[in-house]
Design an enzyme around this catalytic site. Structure first.
Site, PDB file in Angstrom:
ATOM      1  N   LYS B  77       0.862  -1.185   0.000  1.00 32.76           N
ATOM      2  CA  LYS B  77       0.000   0.000   0.000  1.00 32.76           C
ATOM      3  C   LYS B  77       0.897   1.234   0.000  1.00 32.76           C
ATOM      4  O   LYS B  77       1.896   1.273   0.735  1.00 32.76           O
ATOM      5  CB  LYS B  77      -0.886  -0.032   1.242  1.00 32.76           C
ATOM      6  CG  LYS B  77      -1.906   1.085   1.316  1.00 32.76           C
ATOM      7  CD  LYS B  77      -2.769   0.962   2.566  1.00 32.76           C
ATOM      8  CE  LYS B  77      -3.901   1.979   2.581  1.00 32.76           C
ATOM      9  NZ  LYS B  77      -4.760   1.856   3.779  1.00 32.76           N
ATOM     10  N   SER B 157      -9.803   2.035   2.786  1.00 34.22           N
ATOM     11  CA  SER B 157      -8.892   2.719   1.909  1.00 34.22           C
ATOM     12  C   SER B 157      -7.900   1.819   1.155  1.00 34.22           C
ATOM     13  O   SER B 157      -7.356   2.247   0.139  1.00 34.22           O
ATOM     14  CB  SER B 157      -8.092   3.737   2.722  1.00 34.22           C
ATOM     15  OG  SER B 157      -7.248   3.093   3.650  1.00 34.22           O
ATOM     16  N   SER B 181     -10.195  -0.195   6.976  1.00 29.63           N
ATOM     17  CA  SER B 181      -9.547  -0.054   5.669  1.00 29.63           C
ATOM     18  C   SER B 181      -8.838  -1.301   5.131  1.00 29.63           C
ATOM     19  O   SER B 181      -8.410  -1.309   3.980  1.00 29.63           O
ATOM     20  CB  SER B 181      -8.539   1.094   5.711  1.00 29.63           C
ATOM     21  OG  SER B 181      -9.194   2.328   5.591  1.00 29.63           O
TER      22      SER B 181
END
Lengths: 95, 493
Positions: B77, B157, B181
């Site tokens: 990420k 997210s 997330s």
């Protein structure tokens, strides 16, 4: 609580975030909605409850008070948008 | 079988048996990434570094010195700082930021031989539940509704990380979870993902959103693969005083398949008004699977549940407004001169550098922390947070784990909720309470909706008891036997 445009302008100033005039109006509406949502907490009686400041209570590991890092001036400045002669720079703040 | 279809455990076996090399795995992953560009999964690709790291893994295999994750491609990420590789947090304000240091979690993965496969897209500063707030544009979910070619959101997210695994580009990816997330995008994309206990992974080198909530975790196609990745990611770190100074258990061996006698709670308050029938049905089915496997399933009460989201939307923006004060146009990141004086430069930099949702949250956070409101909002929220944590503690006196749906809906269409912040925030209704309490939670794919979209179930456990979470999740995974794959519409014939 309803937030008006003047309040949005004030908190935007506090947060040092420039917000355009048109966005100010829509933000006033959105922030008011969010605050109304948040204010559901008024229903909760939490008097006398300790505020939660850490997720898990745990003693901290101790270490000798010594220098373990440093001498990284160039690393620190590497992503500065306008570094000069080993320093960060800012716009002129004194006359 | 295609190399990209292999799980991490299968890759490890194949690599050790020399059936294929790390370089072959890396090349297959990179080729899959190239074919899937239309989904906008990556912010920064790292082809050269990927191949170089794979070559190093192959050398270690040749010398018989292979490490646990050698040769396994892992997508990061783009919230984890990677030395020498641009790290943006999906924000304009960091779009040229190249860290001179490595996050502890990524360093742990490289120490164990994992191969970096690019930096994945996310909501800006991890603030969002649909990956639509990224400065680099939204990620597309590999899954589509049956008979409907419209783009679906991958959740957020960690949307890019969920999509990269679901599309079978990488077998695993890292995520971070502040209010859901990792778990919500895992559910939306039909994969597994665990948010471990707060403190299990070091936060050092992860771009901060809300420091008392942020926690890193793995996303992969199986429960076992998540356990394998978490094993490397977790551990005490002197550079993060909130990381847990505890030994890391062997997570994979916790997946025994045996939950006989375990007590599982079904939180009554999670059966919210207007819960779609399909979500309720998959939840009931999950409870039955656990019963069939010999667990004792019983209702429990978490009376403060309805106050979790309002609490979260005070605590998280407050911490965010404080954390994001560092983006000042001076030390790193974007600088916009504005009116030319210092304050004008700050305001112009931050006004232009932050996107709409991030600005909104900074303003809310600034408001609830401002003079005269601090006690009424922030301190009150911290008190209610204690009550929410206490709910869980009481529940865990009666049961060993909790079972809930991960999200209140299947993946929605792009743009469907972006007009209304509150309806977007409601996506996290089942994930946020555990974040506030700091306890571990894992999402496991449980089946498909009538629209052909994945649905997830969430297992919550006691603080630092990821082992029980893995054990229960493993049983759910086996019972669900989720084998569906998204149609690879992105591959041109």
């Amino acid at each position: 609580m309803a937030i008006d445009k003047a309040t949005v302008a004030k908190i935007a100033r506090l947060a040092r975030v420039r917000v355009g005039d048109a966005e100010m109006t829509s933000l006033a509406g959105e922030l008011s909605k969010i605050l109304t949502f948040i204010e559901q907490l008024d229903e909760v009686d939490a008097a006398g409850v300790e505020p939660m400041t850490s997720v898990v209570q745990m003693g901290l590991r101790r270490r000798p008070d010594g220098v373990t890092d440093g001498d990284k001036r160039d690393d620190v400045l590497k992503n500065a948008p306008d570094a000069m002669a080993g320093f960060f720079t800012v716009p002129k703040v004194v006359e | 079988m295609e190399l990209n279809d292999l799980t991490i455990a299968e890759m490890q076996d194949g690599l050790r048996a020399r059936k294929f090399s790390a370089t072959e795995l890396a090349k297959a992953a990179l080729a899959a990434a190239d074919r899937a560009k239309v989904m906008n999964i990556f912010i920064t690709e790292t082809h050269e570094r990927t191949l170089a790291m794979a070559a190093e893994s192959d050398q270690r295999f040749a010398k018989g010195m292979a490490r646990p994750l050698d040769g396994v491609p892992v997508a990061m990420k783009d919230l984890f700082c990677t030395k020498g590789v641009r790290t943006t947090a999906a924000s304009h304000i960091l779009d040229a930021f190249v860290p001179t240091y490595e996050s502890t979690v990524s360093a742990n993965l490289w120490r164990d031989g994992a191969v970096l496969l690019g930096k994945t897209n996310l909501d800006e500063f991890a603030m969002g539940s649909s990956n639509e707030t990224s400065f680099f544009g939204p990620v597309e979910n590999p899954w589509r509704k049956l008979g409907d070619a419209r783009s679906r959101v991958p959740g957020g997210s960690s949307g890019g990380s969920a999509a990269v695994v679901a599309a079978r580009i990488a077998p695993g990816a890292t995520g971070t979870d502040t209010g859901g997330s990792i778990r919500q995008p895992a559910a939306f994309c039909g994969i597994a993902g665990i948010k471990p206990t707060y403190g299990r992974c070091s936060r050092w080198g992860i771009v901060a959103f809300a420091s008392s909530l942020d926690q890193a975790g793995p996303m992969a196609r199986t429960v076992r693969d998540c356990a394998i990745l978490l094993q490397s990611m977790a551990g005490y770190d002197a550079k993060d005083s909130t990381s847990a100074d505890l030994p890391v258990p062997d997570f994979a061996t916790a997946i025994t398949g045996d939950i006989r006698g375990l007590k599982i709670g079904i939180p009554t308050e999670y059966r919210v008004d207007g819960m779609p029938a399909e979500i309720a049905a998959v939840w009931d089915r999950g409870a039955q699977w656990l019963r069939d496997a010999g667990a004792e399933v019983r209702p429990v009460h978490l009376p403060m549940t309805k106050y979790a989201l309002p609490t979260y939307y005070i605590v998280a923006p407050a911490e965010a407004s404080s954390n994001l004060a560092r983006y000042d146009g001076v030390r790193f990141g974007l600088r916009v001169p504005g009116t030319g004086d210092l304050t004008g430069m700050y305001e112009a930099t931050r006004g232009e550098g932050f996107g709409k949702e991030v600005r909104r949250r900074i303003l809310i956070g600034t408001y609830v922390l401002s003079a005269g409101y601090y006690d009424a909002y922030y301190l009150k929220a911290q008190r209610v947070r204690s009550l929410i944590a206490r709910d869980f503690q009481k529940a865990f006196e009666q049961v060993d784990a909790l079972l809930t749906p991960t999200a209140p809906s299947e993946a929605f269409a792009r743009g469907e909720k972006s007009g209304d912040p509150i309806s977007m925030y409601l996506n996290d209704v089942f994930t946020v309470p555990a974040s506030l309490a700091g306890i571990p939670g894992m999402s496991v794919p449980a089946g498909l909706s009538g629209n052909g979209l994945p649905l997830g179930l969430q297992v919550l456990g006691r603080a630092y008891d990821e082992e029980t979470v893995f054990r229960v999740a493993g049983v759910l995974e086996q019972a669900a036997a989720f084998a569906a794959k998204p149609e690879p519409w992105w591959v041109k014939p």
